[in-house]
Design an enzyme around this catalytic site. Structure first.
Site, PDB file in Angstrom:
ATOM      1  N   ASN A 108       0.824  -1.207   0.000  1.00  0.00           N
ATOM      2  CA  ASN A 108       0.000   0.000   0.000  1.00  0.00           C
ATOM      3  C   ASN A 108       0.862   1.263   0.000  1.00  0.00           C
ATOM      4  O   ASN A 108       1.975   1.260   0.510  1.00  0.00           O
ATOM      5  CB  ASN A 108      -0.947  -0.013   1.200  1.00  0.00           C
ATOM      6  CG  ASN A 108      -1.841  -1.237   1.172  1.00  0.00           C
ATOM      7  OD1 ASN A 108      -2.114  -1.783   0.111  1.00  0.00           O
ATOM      8  ND2 ASN A 108      -2.296  -1.684   2.333  1.00  0.00           N
ATOM      9  N   ILE A 109       0.305   2.333  -0.546  1.00  0.00           N
ATOM     10  CA  ILE A 109       1.060   3.582  -0.700  1.00  0.00           C
ATOM     11  C   ILE A 109       0.500   4.684   0.186  1.00  0.00           C
ATOM     12  O   ILE A 109       0.846   5.843   0.048  1.00  0.00           O
ATOM     13  CB  ILE A 109       1.017   4.066  -2.171  1.00  0.00           C
ATOM     14  CG1 ILE A 109      -0.446   4.242  -2.639  1.00  0.00           C
ATOM     15  CG2 ILE A 109       1.759   3.097  -3.073  1.00  0.00           C
ATOM     16  CD1 ILE A 109      -0.580   5.058  -3.910  1.00  0.00           C
ATOM     17  N   ASP A 110      -0.390   4.322   1.114  1.00  0.00           N
ATOM     18  CA  ASP A 110      -1.171   5.329   1.833  1.00  0.00           C
ATOM     19  C   ASP A 110      -0.571   5.771   3.167  1.00  0.00           C
ATOM     20  O   ASP A 110      -1.085   6.680   3.812  1.00  0.00           O
ATOM     21  CB  ASP A 110      -2.601   4.812   2.048  1.00  0.00           C
ATOM     22  CG  ASP A 110      -2.612   3.406   2.611  1.00  0.00           C
ATOM     23  OD1 ASP A 110      -1.858   3.130   3.563  1.00  0.00           O
ATOM     24  OD2 ASP A 110      -3.373   2.566   2.091  1.00  0.00           O
ATOM     25  N   HIS A 125       5.685  -0.432  -2.852  1.00  0.00           N
ATOM     26  CA  HIS A 125       5.224   0.373  -3.984  1.00  0.00           C
ATOM     27  C   HIS A 125       5.354   1.872  -3.713  1.00  0.00           C
ATOM     28  O   HIS A 125       4.672   2.676  -4.329  1.00  0.00           O
ATOM     29  CB  HIS A 125       3.784  -0.013  -4.358  1.00  0.00           C
ATOM     30  CG  HIS A 125       3.685  -1.432  -4.866  1.00  0.00           C
ATOM     31  ND1 HIS A 125       2.534  -2.181  -4.751  1.00  0.00           N
ATOM     32  CD2 HIS A 125       4.592  -2.226  -5.472  1.00  0.00           C
ATOM     33  CE1 HIS A 125       2.764  -3.389  -5.277  1.00  0.00           C
ATOM     34  NE2 HIS A 125       3.994  -3.436  -5.712  1.00  0.00           N
ATOM     35  N   CYS A 133      12.061  15.012  -8.418  1.00  0.00           N
ATOM     36  CA  CYS A 133      12.158  15.656  -9.721  1.00  0.00           C
ATOM     37  C   CYS A 133      12.904  14.729 -10.669  1.00  0.00           C
ATOM     38  O   CYS A 133      14.047  14.374 -10.414  1.00  0.00           O
ATOM     39  CB  CYS A 133      12.894  16.982  -9.602  1.00  0.00           C
ATOM     40  SG  CYS A 133      13.119  17.752 -11.213  1.00  0.00           S
ATOM     41  N   CYS A 161      13.957  23.545 -11.085  1.00  0.00           N
ATOM     42  CA  CYS A 161      14.048  23.512 -12.553  1.00  0.00           C
ATOM     43  C   CYS A 161      12.686  23.579 -13.240  1.00  0.00           C
ATOM     44  O   CYS A 161      12.618  23.615 -14.459  1.00  0.00           O
ATOM     45  CB  CYS A 161      14.812  22.273 -12.996  1.00  0.00           C
ATOM     46  SG  CYS A 161      13.877  20.744 -12.797  1.00  0.00           S
ATOM     47  N   GLY A 198      -4.941  -9.163   3.724  1.00  0.00           N
ATOM     48  CA  GLY A 198      -5.571  -8.304   2.728  1.00  0.00           C
ATOM     49  C   GLY A 198      -4.859  -8.248   1.396  1.00  0.00           C
ATOM     50  O   GLY A 198      -4.888  -7.230   0.722  1.00  0.00           O
ATOM     51  N   SER A 200      -4.444 -10.543  -2.274  1.00  0.00           N
ATOM     52  CA  SER A 200      -4.779 -11.729  -3.071  1.00  0.00           C
ATOM     53  C   SER A 200      -3.530 -12.334  -3.690  1.00  0.00           C
ATOM     54  O   SER A 200      -3.607 -13.324  -4.404  1.00  0.00           O
ATOM     55  CB  SER A 200      -5.750 -11.371  -4.198  1.00  0.00           C
ATOM     56  OG  SER A 200      -6.775 -10.566  -3.708  1.00  0.00           O
TER      57      SER A 200
HETATM   58 ZN   LIG Z   1      14.077  19.752 -10.695  1.00  0.00          ZN
END
Ligand SMILES: [Zn+2]
Length: 254
Positions: A108-110, A125, A133, A161, A198, A200
């Protein structure tokens, strides 16, 4: 009411964890859906019925059609910023505090495991916490950029930039963060009990980690609503929601 066979699976899971020395948890989207977060990496999930993941959530999309990428990201970012941990996250944090769970590996990314109080978290992930950047490689905290992005649609731009900043989540076509992956692999191989919650186990390569754990003689606990490819290798399979199962396990261990 929890059916008796599920209850006995929960008891068995609690006993395996209580007697473990190096238990590791592995979590997927099912742990965060009770907090209102949709499953973005799983191409089979409901999120992709309307849009093609390669067109909106890929590196190509970020580079070549940034407006399409950021239009996709905006509602997800809003949900992540607002989301609160649910009982599944809290139970895992509680089990870490009790010295049972040594690490949480998550798809999860939360950031909800950290919000719940887990400390040793490996985000396979990536997360929405930082932006980078692609041109000058500056990395910055997301927070100052997220509010204007979510509220007004202002695309995050590099102060050095001017390039669009990429959230440090793993998009389609991107590799997993190397150091995180290696640490997750080490924890998986040295686990004596491996708890899947949680997930699969459909998104590779993440889904290979529990297999590594079993190869290295970990006892496998799977808590997922639907069957997984490793159910037959598991000591225990618990087929109710993680937000229901994990607090009961944590309570039994106390
Ligand atoms: Zn930059």
């Amino acid at each position: 009411m929890i059916p008796p066979e599920v209850d006995s699976a929960i008891q068995k899971a609690a006993s395996l964890l209580r007697n473990s020395h190096h238990a590791v948890a592995f979590t997927g989207a099912g742990v965060s859906t009770p907090s209102g977060i949709p499953d973005f990496r799983s191409a089979g999930s409901g999120l992709w019925k309307k849009s093609d993941p390669m067109k909106v959530a890929s590196l190509t999309s970020f580079r070549h059609t940034p407006q399409i990428f950021f239009d996709w990201l905006r509602p997800l970012a809003a949900q992540i910023v607002q989301a609160q941990p649910n009982p599944a996250h809290l139970a895992l944090a509680q089990m870490e505090k009790a010295g049972i769970i040594k690490a949480v590996i998550t798809q999860n990314i939360d950031g909800l495991h950290q919000k719940a109080g887990s400390h040793n978290v490996f985000e396979l992930h990536g997360s929405m916490n930082t932006l980078s950047c692609p041109k000058c490689h500056a990395v910055m905290a997301s927070m100052p950029y997220l509010a204007p992005f979510i509220e007004e649609g202002t695309l995050p731009a590099c102060p050095n930039c001017g390039s669009f900043l990429k959230p440090e989540i793993v998009l389609f076509e991107e590799m997993l963060p190397m150091q995180t992956w290696q640490a997750a692999e080490e924890y998986s191989k040295s686990a004596d009990v491996f708890l899947v919650a949680g997930s699969s186990l459909e998104v590779v390569p993440a889904a290979g980690l529990p297999y590594h754990a079993v190869e290295h003689y970990a006892k496998l606990i799977i808590n997922n609503y639907t069957p997984t490819y490793l159910d037959e290798q598991a000591e225990v399979v618990i087929t109710i929601n993680a937000a229901e199962a994990l607090p009961r396990i944590a309570q039994l261990i106390e």
